[in-house]
Structures are given as C-alpha cells and as structure tokens.
Write a protein that holds these residues in place. Structure first.
Motif, PDB file in Angstrom:
ATOM      1  N   ARG A   1       0.871  -1.095   0.121  1.00  0.00           N
ATOM      2  CA  ARG A   1       0.003  -0.062   0.144  1.00  0.00           C
ATOM      3  C   ARG A   1       0.923   1.256  -0.126  1.00  0.00           C
ATOM      4  O   ARG A   1       1.904   1.402   0.607  1.00  0.00           O
ATOM      5  CB  ARG A   1      -0.956   0.059   1.321  1.00  0.00           C
ATOM      6  N   ILE A   2       0.397   2.294  -1.054  1.00  0.00           N
ATOM      7  CA  ILE A   2       1.293   3.593  -0.808  1.00  0.00           C
ATOM      8  C   ILE A   2       0.739   4.555   0.395  1.00  0.00           C
ATOM      9  O   ILE A   2      -0.206   4.754   0.457  1.00  0.00           O
ATOM     10  CB  ILE A   2       0.889   4.205  -2.038  1.00  0.00           C
ATOM     11  N   ASP A   3       1.648   4.469   1.212  1.00  0.00           N
ATOM     12  CA  ASP A   3       1.128   5.183   2.623  1.00  0.00           C
ATOM     13  C   ASP A   3       0.863   6.521   2.299  1.00  0.00           C
ATOM     14  O   ASP A   3       0.119   7.392   3.087  1.00  0.00           O
ATOM     15  CB  ASP A   3       2.294   5.002   3.602  1.00  0.00           C
ATOM     16  N   GLN A   4       1.729   7.389   1.541  1.00  0.00           N
ATOM     17  CA  GLN A   4       1.473   8.803   1.470  1.00  0.00           C
ATOM     18  C   GLN A   4       1.783   9.101  -0.048  1.00  0.00           C
ATOM     19  O   GLN A   4       2.615   8.635  -0.804  1.00  0.00           O
ATOM     20  CB  GLN A   4       2.665   9.347   2.230  1.00  0.00           C
ATOM     21  N   VAL A   5       1.238  10.133  -0.477  1.00  0.00           N
ATOM     22  CA  VAL A   5       1.143  10.941  -1.846  1.00  0.00           C
ATOM     23  C   VAL A   5       1.329  12.447  -1.474  1.00  0.00           C
ATOM     24  O   VAL A   5       0.394  13.135  -0.960  1.00  0.00           O
ATOM     25  CB  VAL A   5       0.058  10.551  -2.570  1.00  0.00           C
TER      26      VAL A   5
ATOM     27  N   ARG B   1      -6.905  14.621  -5.626  1.00  0.00           N
ATOM     28  CA  ARG B   1      -5.972  15.607  -6.295  1.00  0.00           C
ATOM     29  C   ARG B   1      -6.568  16.827  -6.316  1.00  0.00           C
ATOM     30  O   ARG B   1      -5.795  17.816  -5.958  1.00  0.00           O
ATOM     31  CB  ARG B   1      -5.743  15.080  -7.797  1.00  0.00           C
ATOM     32  N   ILE B   2      -8.145  16.827  -6.601  1.00  0.00           N
ATOM     33  CA  ILE B   2      -8.658  18.151  -6.435  1.00  0.00           C
ATOM     34  C   ILE B   2      -8.635  18.823  -5.089  1.00  0.00           C
ATOM     35  O   ILE B   2      -8.606  20.015  -5.091  1.00  0.00           O
ATOM     36  CB  ILE B   2     -10.131  17.807  -6.969  1.00  0.00           C
ATOM     37  N   ALA B   3      -9.003  18.125  -3.949  1.00  0.00           N
ATOM     38  CA  ALA B   3      -8.900  18.514  -2.584  1.00  0.00           C
ATOM     39  C   ALA B   3      -7.423  18.989  -2.252  1.00  0.00           C
ATOM     40  O   ALA B   3      -7.422  19.997  -1.696  1.00  0.00           O
ATOM     41  CB  ALA B   3      -9.541  17.173  -1.535  1.00  0.00           C
ATOM     42  N   ALA B   4      -6.599  18.039  -2.612  1.00  0.00           N
ATOM     43  CA  ALA B   4      -5.185  18.481  -2.083  1.00  0.00           C
ATOM     44  C   ALA B   4      -4.546  19.845  -2.776  1.00  0.00           C
ATOM     45  O   ALA B   4      -4.035  20.524  -2.169  1.00  0.00           O
ATOM     46  CB  ALA B   4      -4.245  17.141  -2.601  1.00  0.00           C
ATOM     47  N   ALA B   5      -5.031  19.964  -4.155  1.00  0.00           N
ATOM     48  CA  ALA B   5      -4.572  21.269  -4.838  1.00  0.00           C
ATOM     49  C   ALA B   5      -5.354  22.349  -4.099  1.00  0.00           C
ATOM     50  O   ALA B   5      -4.767  23.523  -4.385  1.00  0.00           O
ATOM     51  CB  ALA B   5      -4.894  21.028  -6.313  1.00  0.00           C
ATOM     52  N   ALA B   6      -6.503  22.242  -3.433  1.00  0.00           N
ATOM     53  CA  ALA B   6      -7.138  23.346  -2.976  1.00  0.00           C
ATOM     54  C   ALA B   6      -6.784  23.253  -1.372  1.00  0.00           C
ATOM     55  O   ALA B   6      -7.413  24.203  -0.680  1.00  0.00           O
ATOM     56  CB  ALA B   6      -8.630  23.055  -2.834  1.00  0.00           C
ATOM     57  N   GLY B   7      -5.634  22.586  -0.711  1.00  0.00           N
ATOM     58  CA  GLY B   7      -5.184  22.782   0.680  1.00  0.00           C
ATOM     59  C   GLY B   7      -5.795  22.038   1.384  1.00  0.00           C
ATOM     60  O   GLY B   7      -5.512  22.345   2.558  1.00  0.00           O
ATOM     61  N   ILE B   8      -6.521  20.872   0.921  1.00  0.00           N
ATOM     62  CA  ILE B   8      -7.295  20.158   1.830  1.00  0.00           C
ATOM     63  C   ILE B   8      -6.512  18.666   1.944  1.00  0.00           C
ATOM     64  O   ILE B   8      -6.632  18.191   0.744  1.00  0.00           O
ATOM     65  CB  ILE B   8      -8.832  19.921   1.533  1.00  0.00           C
ATOM     66  N   PRO B   9      -5.944  18.230   3.034  1.00  0.00           N
ATOM     67  CA  PRO B   9      -5.302  16.896   3.069  1.00  0.00           C
ATOM     68  C   PRO B   9      -6.533  15.783   2.768  1.00  0.00           C
ATOM     69  O   PRO B   9      -7.657  15.945   3.181  1.00  0.00           O
ATOM     70  CB  PRO B   9      -4.719  16.796   4.431  1.00  0.00           C
ATOM     71  N   VAL B  10      -6.050  14.641   2.223  1.00  0.00           N
ATOM     72  CA  VAL B  10      -7.209  13.501   2.219  1.00  0.00           C
ATOM     73  C   VAL B  10      -6.575  12.183   2.651  1.00  0.00           C
ATOM     74  O   VAL B  10      -5.488  11.981   2.601  1.00  0.00           O
ATOM     75  CB  VAL B  10      -7.411  13.569   0.666  1.00  0.00           C
ATOM     76  N   VAL B  11      -7.498  11.797   3.383  1.00  0.00           N
ATOM     77  CA  VAL B  11      -7.220  10.090   3.676  1.00  0.00           C
ATOM     78  C   VAL B  11      -8.226   9.092   3.119  1.00  0.00           C
ATOM     79  O   VAL B  11      -9.390   9.494   2.916  1.00  0.00           O
ATOM     80  CB  VAL B  11      -7.333   9.842   5.269  1.00  0.00           C
TER      81      VAL B  11
ATOM     82  N   PHE C   1      -3.025  11.768   1.321  1.00  0.00           N
ATOM     83  CA  PHE C   1      -2.774  12.891   0.277  1.00  0.00           C
ATOM     84  C   PHE C   1      -2.463  14.117   0.825  1.00  0.00           C
ATOM     85  O   PHE C   1      -3.293  14.626   1.386  1.00  0.00           O
ATOM     86  CB  PHE C   1      -3.669  12.684  -0.929  1.00  0.00           C
ATOM     87  N   LEU C   2      -1.006  14.468   0.795  1.00  0.00           N
ATOM     88  CA  LEU C   2      -0.514  15.730   1.292  1.00  0.00           C
ATOM     89  C   LEU C   2      -1.191  17.156   0.607  1.00  0.00           C
ATOM     90  O   LEU C   2      -1.691  16.884  -0.607  1.00  0.00           O
ATOM     91  CB  LEU C   2       0.798  15.847   1.443  1.00  0.00           C
ATOM     92  N   ARG C   3      -1.358  18.064   1.266  1.00  0.00           N
ATOM     93  CA  ARG C   3      -1.751  19.450   0.417  1.00  0.00           C
ATOM     94  C   ARG C   3      -0.793  19.624  -0.875  1.00  0.00           C
ATOM     95  O   ARG C   3       0.554  19.541  -0.472  1.00  0.00           O
ATOM     96  CB  ARG C   3      -1.809  20.466   1.318  1.00  0.00           C
ATOM     97  N   THR C   4      -1.328  20.086  -1.740  1.00  0.00           N
ATOM     98  CA  THR C   4      -0.314  20.288  -2.817  1.00  0.00           C
ATOM     99  C   THR C   4      -0.535  21.645  -3.393  1.00  0.00           C
ATOM    100  O   THR C   4       0.251  22.276  -4.064  1.00  0.00           O
ATOM    101  CB  THR C   4      -0.578  19.361  -4.113  1.00  0.00           C
TER     102      THR C   4
END
Length: 401
Positions: free
Chosen positions: A220-224, A256-266, A286-289
C-alpha cells in the motif's frame, strides 16, 4: 502496473469500523498521527455504496449504524457526510437484482432508496441526540454560480445549528448530461465549499496500492505528496460489489482536487473509519499540494460547464499560461459557441487543446469585432467600456494536463 485495493470481509468490516480495530493489511498505530488530520475540526467524510449495502442491494442497517457510531463519537468536530447508496438501497425493494443500466430505472431506484437512506441515518444519529439534514445536489447546482452559493449557505447553516448534513447527488432528476457520475468528485467540491480541514474517502478498499495486492511484493502507498509520486502507476478501477459507480480513478482524482485546494485527504476503507478520524496511519494520505483558493476559482476549474470557447494565438497562450496575464482581445483568433458576459468559457490553443478556463466579460456576438485589436483602439472607437480584458486573470484558472 495495475493499481488495486484489498477488500475486507463483511463481518470484519463491521467489527473494525465500530471498534477502530486492526483490519488485515492496515495496522492501527495508536497515537502516531498525520499532519493536518488528527487536529482537523471540520471534516467531509464520503462513504461508498458498497460500504452501506448488502450483496443483494438493500441497506445494511448494521453497517450504517457502525459508521454513525464512529462519526458521532467526535462531538468536537463538524462532520459533513457525503453518502452514496440511494440507488443501491432501492434495488431490493423494487425487485432488481443488480444496478440497472438505463437512466429511468436508476432514477426510480434512487427515488425509493433515497428515502430509505436518509431515514436510516436519521434514526441512527438520533441514538446520539444528533439531527441530520438532507442536501441533494446535481452538477447543475455547482455549475450555476447562484446555486453554488445557496448550497454553501445551507451547509454552513446546518453545521452552525449542530446538524449533520447528509449530501448525495440528486439521482432522481440528474440526466446523463448533467451528472457528477460519482460522489468522490462531489465530496472534493463539498470539502472546498464548506472550507473543510480534511476529506476522508471511505469505501470497500483500504488504500492505493503499487500493484495487485494479491500478488507478492506489492504494498500500500502510505503517502502521496504530489503527482510525481504516482508516475509510472496505472490507476485501475476497483471494487467488486457492482452497486457503485466509482473506482480508484475517481478517488485519486477527488484527492487531487482537494489536495490542490489545500485540503489533506485520507483514502481508506470503512473498516478503518475510526483510525482515519483519529489521525492514525491508515490507508493512503494525500498531502496538500496547493493553497486554499477562492470559491469561484475551484468552481471554474472543477464544477463549471463551459458555454463556449476562445481560440488564442501562441503569444496569448504563453502570456496566460506562463505569465499569469489576463486575456486581451489582441490575442484571440476565433470564438466558438453562444455565451453571455459572465459565463465560463474555455481558452484553447491553436491545436484545440484547452489550456485555461475563465469568466468572459463580453457576449459571444460582441467578440468577433474585437479580435486582434488593442484595447486602446477599441476604447477610442467603441467607448471606454471596451478598454478592458476579455477574461481577467483573477477570473481565470489554468487546466492541468
């Protein structure tokens, strides 16, 4: 390489969701947390059909109650629940053994199932003295700016009054042409709309994998941390229940949409809902991008429906994309479609590729006489109202490719 996701047995899912226990493949880490997750106060949680229904297509009351047990535990957090399951819940009562392909029967199933779904949530949250409010949206509601603002106000007011908004696509009236198609993208847009601190995507999958988890050597990919982390990985569909519409592709796109808007995702399974809310290391994070953007810009990029297009010359494309400039009449080669001032339009290069989207300041019928001319000349001939941008840079977003 095919990305897949491990699934969980029905009994294990119920036990782990209610107890926050360690399902196979994703151990709980107790106090070990993730940045921006454990301290999130306003959270959007999306749950898929397969996590709420039986194999026969009816609602599984135990699964709904197990999820509510987890969500209701966090009295200090504001939770918006984006819930699939209306169509799936309506299958068994209507004597359907599988999700129908035709739109009319899907809408009929949604009509029956939506009532059952919200009634189940109402009863389940009532055990904790919590009220729920139903919010049904279509893609048309987010593509029309006034509807978008109204949805925002409704959700904010429900949260302010202590209710739990239950959001779903309005499948009973949506057409094939105006659908989200899945609730993953809807959840990402809602997360931005309510200015959420965190988006949690729950399904029958426990994260993003670097291969088929049934094969040796995959993990499993733990973090993006950004798009580069997914390079070389082919993201395939997942989920075998046959009652939902989403897959891993839609979940990663929503993240991707949420992270690009500054919202982390699990991204994890309903099995690990408790761990996800606690900030434990479960699923894929998914970290904020990017930074939180203005509502109108996210609306432009992901929810608006372009009413036409402007074709740009090479110089204008370079100015818009590389220098963050406004679009002036001199850089336009052609106009397509029938739109009015204030409508969203695509900005395309000479090859027809959409490079940006923006709110246009002129009607389509006005633009042909502006093409290729300077704003100074236009103002001198037509008046000061024409000494302005066709699309201002503050009302323009670049499209990723």
């Amino acid at each position: 390489m095919q990305v897949a996701a491990a699934t969980r047995g029905e009994g294990a899912a119920r036990k782990a969701t209610t107890e926050g226990g360690d399902g196979a493949g994703t151990p709980s880490t107790g106090g070990r947390g993730r940045e921006g997750v454990a301290d999130a106060r306003r959270i959007v949680v999306k749950v898929g059909s397969s996590s709420l229904t039986t194999a026969a297509g009816g609602l599984d009351a135990d699964r709904v109650d197990a999820l509510v047990d987890v969500l209701a535990k966090y009295q200090d957090k504001e939770v918006v629940l984006v819930s699939s399951g209306a169509i799936a819940a309506g299958l068994a009562p209507l004597g359907l053994d599988r999700r129908p392909r035709d739109l009319a029967r899907q809408q009929a199933a949604a009509s029956v199932g939506q009532g059952l779904l919200v009634a189940r949530y109402t009863a389940s949250f009532a055990r904790y003295g919590r009220r729920v409010g139903q919010v049904l949206l279509t893609a048309d509601d987010t593509s029309r700016r006034a509807h978008y603002r109204n949805a925002c106000r409704t959700l904010d007011q429900l949260l302010a009054m202590g209710a739990v908004p239950i959001v779903n696509e309005n499948d009973t009236v949506a057409t094939d042409e105006i659908r989200f198609g899945d609730n993953d993208r809807l959840a990402a847009l809602v997360a931005h709309l309510v200015r959420a601190d965190l988006l949690i995507l729950l399904s029958d999958v426990d994260g993003l994998y670097d291969g088929d988890p049934s094969l040796p050597g995959t993990s499993r990919i733990d973090q993006v941390s950004g798009p580069k982390d997914l390079e070389g990985i082919s993201i395939g569909s997942t989920g075998k229940s046959g009652v939902g519409t989403g897959g891993m592709v839609t979940k990663v796109e929503a993240a991707r949409i949420a992270a690009a808007a500054g919202i982390p995702v699990v991204l994890t399974s309903a099995v690990h809902a408790a761990d996800a809310l606690a900030g434990a290391t479960t699923g894929t994070h998914f970290l904020r991008t990017g930074r939180r953007t203005a509502d109108r810009l996210l609306w432009l990029a992901h929810a608006s429906a372009p009413q036409g297009a402007l074709v740009l010359d090479d110089g204008a494309v370079q100015a818009v994309v590389e220098r963050n400039s406004s679009l002036l009449p001199a850089g336009i080669c052609a106009v397509e479609g029938d739109f009015s001032a204030g409508d969203p339009v695509e900005l395309r290069d000479a090859g027809g590729r959409a490079v940006a989207r923006g709110v246009v300041n002129f009607d389509a019928r006005e633009i042909p006489r502006l093409i290729g001319r300077s704003t100074r000349d236009l103002a001198r001939e037509l008046g000061p109202a024409y000494e302005r941008e066709v699309v201002h840079r503050d009302d323009l977003v670049l499209l990723q490719h």
